[in-house]
Write a protein that holds these residues in place. Sequence first.
Motif, PDB file in Angstrom:
ATOM      1  N   LEU A 149       0.814  -1.209   0.000  1.00 46.09           N
ATOM      2  CA  LEU A 149       0.000   0.000   0.000  1.00 46.09           C
ATOM      3  C   LEU A 149       0.851   1.264   0.000  1.00 46.09           C
ATOM      4  N   PHE A 150       1.880   1.270   0.856  1.00 44.47           N
ATOM      5  CA  PHE A 150       2.665   2.485   1.072  1.00 44.47           C
ATOM      6  C   PHE A 150       4.143   2.182   0.852  1.00 44.47           C
ATOM      7  N   SER A 151       4.585   2.180  -0.381  1.00 41.21           N
ATOM      8  CA  SER A 151       5.974   1.815  -0.633  1.00 41.21           C
ATOM      9  C   SER A 151       6.938   2.951  -0.308  1.00 41.21           C
ATOM     10  N   ALA A 152       6.456   4.187  -0.355  1.00 45.68           N
ATOM     11  CA  ALA A 152       7.340   5.324  -0.125  1.00 45.68           C
ATOM     12  C   ALA A 152       7.659   5.464   1.359  1.00 45.68           C
ATOM     13  N   GLU A 153       8.704   6.179   1.641  1.00 44.55           N
ATOM     14  CA  GLU A 153       9.145   6.362   3.025  1.00 44.55           C
ATOM     15  C   GLU A 153       8.071   7.022   3.882  1.00 44.55           C
ATOM     16  N   ILE A 154       7.273   7.914   3.283  1.00 46.87           N
ATOM     17  CA  ILE A 154       6.247   8.612   4.049  1.00 46.87           C
ATOM     18  C   ILE A 154       5.186   7.648   4.570  1.00 46.87           C
ATOM     19  N   VAL A 205      -3.211   7.785   8.253  1.00 46.44           N
ATOM     20  CA  VAL A 205      -3.449   7.483   6.833  1.00 46.44           C
ATOM     21  C   VAL A 205      -3.802   8.757   6.072  1.00 46.44           C
ATOM     22  N   LEU A 206      -4.605   9.621   6.649  1.00 43.98           N
ATOM     23  CA  LEU A 206      -4.933  10.882   5.978  1.00 43.98           C
ATOM     24  C   LEU A 206      -3.691  11.757   5.818  1.00 43.98           C
ATOM     25  N   GLN A 207      -2.756  11.681   6.759  1.00 47.02           N
ATOM     26  CA  GLN A 207      -1.498  12.415   6.614  1.00 47.02           C
ATOM     27  C   GLN A 207      -0.692  11.887   5.432  1.00 47.02           C
ATOM     28  N   VAL A 208      -0.671  10.573   5.267  1.00 53.40           N
ATOM     29  CA  VAL A 208       0.048   9.977   4.145  1.00 53.40           C
ATOM     30  C   VAL A 208      -0.590  10.405   2.823  1.00 53.40           C
ATOM     31  N   ILE A 209      -1.919  10.387   2.770  1.00 52.44           N
ATOM     32  CA  ILE A 209      -2.618  10.810   1.549  1.00 52.44           C
ATOM     33  C   ILE A 209      -2.309  12.267   1.229  1.00 52.44           C
ATOM     34  N   GLU A 210      -2.317  13.117   2.250  1.00 50.53           N
ATOM     35  CA  GLU A 210      -2.001  14.530   2.043  1.00 50.53           C
ATOM     36  C   GLU A 210      -0.574  14.700   1.518  1.00 50.53           C
ATOM     37  N   SER A 211       0.362  13.920   2.067  1.00 49.62           N
ATOM     38  CA  SER A 211       1.749  14.002   1.599  1.00 49.62           C
ATOM     39  C   SER A 211       1.864  13.539   0.154  1.00 49.62           C
ATOM     40  N   TRP A 212       1.127  12.498  -0.196  1.00 49.69           N
ATOM     41  CA  TRP A 212       1.168  12.001  -1.578  1.00 49.69           C
ATOM     42  C   TRP A 212       0.616  13.064  -2.538  1.00 49.69           C
ATOM     43  N   ARG A 213      -0.482  13.710  -2.134  1.00 46.84           N
ATOM     44  CA  ARG A 213      -1.067  14.753  -3.001  1.00 46.84           C
ATOM     45  C   ARG A 213      -0.032  15.859  -3.260  1.00 46.84           C
ATOM     46  N   ALA A 214       0.725  16.215  -2.219  1.00 51.85           N
ATOM     47  CA  ALA A 214       1.729  17.260  -2.387  1.00 51.85           C
ATOM     48  C   ALA A 214       2.884  16.798  -3.258  1.00 51.85           C
ATOM     49  N   ASP A 215       3.196  15.509  -3.162  1.00 51.04           N
ATOM     50  CA  ASP A 215       4.300  14.924  -3.943  1.00 51.04           C
ATOM     51  C   ASP A 215       3.863  14.678  -5.379  1.00 51.04           C
ATOM     52  N   GLY A 216       2.749  13.939  -5.535  1.00 56.29           N
ATOM     53  CA  GLY A 216       2.177  13.679  -6.856  1.00 56.29           C
ATOM     54  C   GLY A 216       2.859  12.611  -7.663  1.00 56.29           C
ATOM     55  N   ALA A 217       3.897  11.968  -7.106  1.00 61.43           N
ATOM     56  CA  ALA A 217       4.641  10.960  -7.856  1.00 61.43           C
ATOM     57  C   ALA A 217       3.971   9.591  -7.742  1.00 61.43           C
ATOM     58  N   ASP A 218       4.193   8.761  -8.744  1.00 59.91           N
ATOM     59  CA  ASP A 218       3.740   7.373  -8.703  1.00 59.91           C
ATOM     60  C   ASP A 218       4.846   6.540  -8.075  1.00 59.91           C
ATOM     61  N   HIS A 219       4.605   6.056  -6.874  1.00 59.43           N
ATOM     62  CA  HIS A 219       5.609   5.276  -6.155  1.00 59.43           C
ATOM     63  C   HIS A 219       5.512   3.779  -6.448  1.00 59.43           C
ATOM     64  N   GLY A 220       4.603   3.401  -7.357  1.00 61.23           N
ATOM     65  CA  GLY A 220       4.463   1.994  -7.708  1.00 61.23           C
ATOM     66  C   GLY A 220       3.708   1.186  -6.671  1.00 61.23           C
ATOM     67  N   ASP A 221       3.044   1.861  -5.733  1.00 66.37           N
ATOM     68  CA  ASP A 221       2.301   1.153  -4.694  1.00 66.37           C
ATOM     69  C   ASP A 221       0.802   1.267  -4.959  1.00 66.37           C
TER      70      ASP A 221
END
Length: 440
Positions: A149-154, A205-221
């Motif tokens: 689900l969450f492959s990135a460090e965040i 989990v909402l913090q992770v989603i918010e961080s992903w929105r700011a990042d916008g990259a596809d982490h493959g997860d």
Amino acid sequence: MPVPVAPHRWPLLGHTPAMLTRRARFTDALHEHGDVVRLDLGPLHAHFVTSASLTHEVLVTQGAKFRKGAMFDKFQPYLGTGLLLSNGEYHLRQRRMMQPAFHRDRMEAYASTMARSAAALAARWRPGEVRVVEDDMQELAVTIVGEALFSAEIGQRAVEEVRRSIFTVIQQGMVRALSPGFVEKLPLPGNREFDAAIARMKAVVLQVIESWRADGADHGDVLSMLLLAREDGVGMTDRQTYDEVLTLLTAGIETTAIALAWAFYEVGRDPGIESRLHAEVDAVVGDRPVTFADVASLPYTKKIVQETLRRYPIWFVMRRTLVDVELGDIALPAGAEVIISPHALHHDARHFPEPHRFSPDRWTPEFAANLHRGAFIPFGGGNRLCLGNLFAQTEIVTTLATIASRWRLVPTRPARVKFTSAPYPQGLLMKALPRTQSWR
């Protein structure tokens, strides 16, 4: 025809005491009273379906006439409207958007994570030490699903919180589902633990989603695929994404962790099963990492998995009729509650001779082909078939093969069972022995 009433009914409380105290011993025997039996859960009247053919009608043939039932209503304020709890067109839309994350072409990467995580767990063991296997398998299942689900460090904070909270959510949630509505409002320790665990998981989990929105990259997860998914140009909101993440965590961890723990227990207490598993893994995998391509070449390992899923499935699920429905010779009005039990069906001797005996050899191609539809439903059926069923089966096979190539796990005492939403192993102590040591 009138619907027979199940035995052991109490005034006011109905069959709730029997369900909470006798668990599967009570529901597994209900087929003796008819294909459909009435259960009263406090003031709620429900119809328990004991027939495989009628179960197939509920899930598949007449599946469009049913939606999720009362027990899921109790979860909705906490788990939202993810695939597990949603209905109708919204459910189908979310399912379409999530399907790409579970396509077979994604399994190669997931299987690599599974094999790596299982190998890392096995590397921590020491010869002769006694492991609490259900704890090991819970940790492993959380790690695998969390990394998928969450492959990135965040996402690592989310994985740690899931490891801390998810089993409180699952087990206390089942107690709520079986209890009258006022019970969840009482200041009981279980209620406080459940509410706190839900609040912690939601926040992280909402913090992770918010961080992903700011990042916008596809982490493959999986999270990246959920947030990138579009239908008619419209994606998921943060709340919709959170609901689906929590659904994947609850559905993807519990069943797999239970199955893995029981699989190692059943293999470890039968030298014949163990030796055949080891011979197959040695011939196919050897000492290299297990890959997704190996799964198809491990037929006996897959039989062990099938038999584990038969022997130790979830207890029951509920549905509600949307319109008037006929099940066999029983007429159900719109709004009727229906219960189906994978556990009861999987332990019905009419379909599985000697149902309490663990026998992977029963799963011949002929047996599977002739098995009545509705008799074996570890992942549900119809448009409610678990989206992650291939992921789960791949995870169990890969973990079994990875650990069996290195270790033998021998029970130090008979297993104990704690029944909540499924038969949980409790205090499953097994000695870890290198493959070079004798069976005893």
